[in-house]
Design an enzyme around this catalytic site. Sequence first.
Site, PDB file in Angstrom:
ATOM      1  N   SER A  12      44.533  34.876  36.252  1.00  0.00           N
ATOM      2  CA  SER A  12      45.952  35.193  35.998  1.00  0.00           C
ATOM      3  C   SER A  12      46.459  36.216  37.021  1.00  0.00           C
ATOM      4  O   SER A  12      47.629  36.165  37.410  1.00  0.00           O
ATOM      5  CB  SER A  12      46.173  35.673  34.562  1.00  0.00           C
ATOM      6  OG  SER A  12      45.536  36.898  34.327  1.00  0.00           O
ATOM      7  N   ASN A  13      45.594  37.107  37.466  1.00  0.00           N
ATOM      8  CA  ASN A  13      46.013  38.030  38.542  1.00  0.00           C
ATOM      9  C   ASN A  13      46.201  37.275  39.857  1.00  0.00           C
ATOM     10  O   ASN A  13      47.122  37.566  40.619  1.00  0.00           O
ATOM     11  CB  ASN A  13      44.997  39.162  38.719  1.00  0.00           C
ATOM     12  CG  ASN A  13      45.219  40.276  37.720  1.00  0.00           C
ATOM     13  OD1 ASN A  13      46.222  40.984  37.803  1.00  0.00           O
ATOM     14  ND2 ASN A  13      44.307  40.422  36.776  1.00  0.00           N
ATOM     15  N   HIS A 105      41.255  47.019  38.201  1.00  0.00           N
ATOM     16  CA  HIS A 105      40.334  47.376  37.122  1.00  0.00           C
ATOM     17  C   HIS A 105      41.132  47.714  35.865  1.00  0.00           C
ATOM     18  O   HIS A 105      42.121  48.464  35.948  1.00  0.00           O
ATOM     19  CB  HIS A 105      39.476  48.584  37.557  1.00  0.00           C
ATOM     20  CG  HIS A 105      38.500  48.997  36.511  1.00  0.00           C
ATOM     21  ND1 HIS A 105      37.326  48.315  36.283  1.00  0.00           N
ATOM     22  CD2 HIS A 105      38.531  49.993  35.595  1.00  0.00           C
ATOM     23  CE1 HIS A 105      36.675  48.886  35.286  1.00  0.00           C
ATOM     24  NE2 HIS A 105      37.382  49.916  34.844  1.00  0.00           N
TER      25      HIS A 105
HETATM   26  C1  GRF Z   1      41.448  41.584  34.572  1.00  0.00           C
HETATM   27  O1  GRF Z   1      41.597  42.354  33.412  1.00  0.00           O
HETATM   28  C2  GRF Z   1      40.952  42.458  35.709  1.00  0.00           C
HETATM   29  O2  GRF Z   1      41.418  43.762  35.660  1.00  0.00           O
HETATM   30  C3  GRF Z   1      39.463  42.447  35.468  1.00  0.00           C
HETATM   31  O3  GRF Z   1      39.186  41.132  35.042  1.00  0.00           O
HETATM   32  C4  GRF Z   1      40.330  40.549  34.426  1.00  0.00           C
HETATM   33  C5  GRF Z   1      40.615  39.293  35.186  1.00  0.00           C
HETATM   34  O4  GRF Z   1      41.615  38.512  34.614  1.00  0.00           O
HETATM   35  N1  GRF Z   1      38.752  42.889  36.643  1.00  0.00           N
HETATM   36  P1  GRF Z   1      42.195  37.258  35.420  1.00  0.00           P
HETATM   37  O5  GRF Z   1      41.016  36.383  35.823  1.00  0.00           O
HETATM   38  O6  GRF Z   1      42.956  37.757  36.589  1.00  0.00           O
HETATM   39  O7  GRF Z   1      43.064  36.544  34.409  1.00  0.00           O
END
Ligand code: GRF
Length: 186
Positions: A12-13, A105
């Site tokens: 999702s990021n 993070h």
């Molecule tokens: C996020 O909470 C990020 O901070 C952590 O892992 C999660 C990844 O989520 N390192 P996504 O795969 O981006 O949905």
Amino acid sequence: MNVVVLISGSGSNLQAIIDNSCDIGIKIKAVISNKADAYGVQRAAKSNIKTEIILSNGLERVEFDKKLVKIIDKYNPELILLAGFMRVLTNDLVDKYAGKILNIHPSLLPKFKGLNTHQRALDAGEKVHGATVHLVSCELDSGYIIMQKSIAILVNDNAKTLADKVLKQEHILYPLAIKKFIESCK
Ligand code: GRF
């Protein structure tokens, strides 16, 4: 600026970075995953971004990182973005790309490095929680902090509600932090 994004999961990021890539001023040359079934791989493919899978199962960290370096170097990126990439990198890899690897993070670093950050914030009785974008250094979750975003912890919150709220903020934070970092390098 050419970048590669490293993922292990939902991505999702990654999606937030894809959606804001023009505004940030980046071109995603490839998305690299250590999990073949990571949903982020499908997100990348849908956006016509090249994907690379390096399976990490059973590989020593040094062996995995050697493969990773070969793939990263194929794309000659100026920036490497970790977006939910759930592996600790070797010092050799971090040193090779010193000052060029960013990570997001889910805590207000330096609080709650490592895993289970939301439950640990609740257990510690924190009133405020959030996310951090930082440069990757050899020590886990300890590099220079570029930007943070915080949320209030409410009495009814649990690890799941916090995870959802923090993740939503991450999607705003990461593109902004990447842009800020790139501008500070000019
Ligand atoms: C996020 O909470 C990020 O901070 C952590 O892992 C999660 C990844 O989520 N390192 P996504 O795969 O981006 O949905």
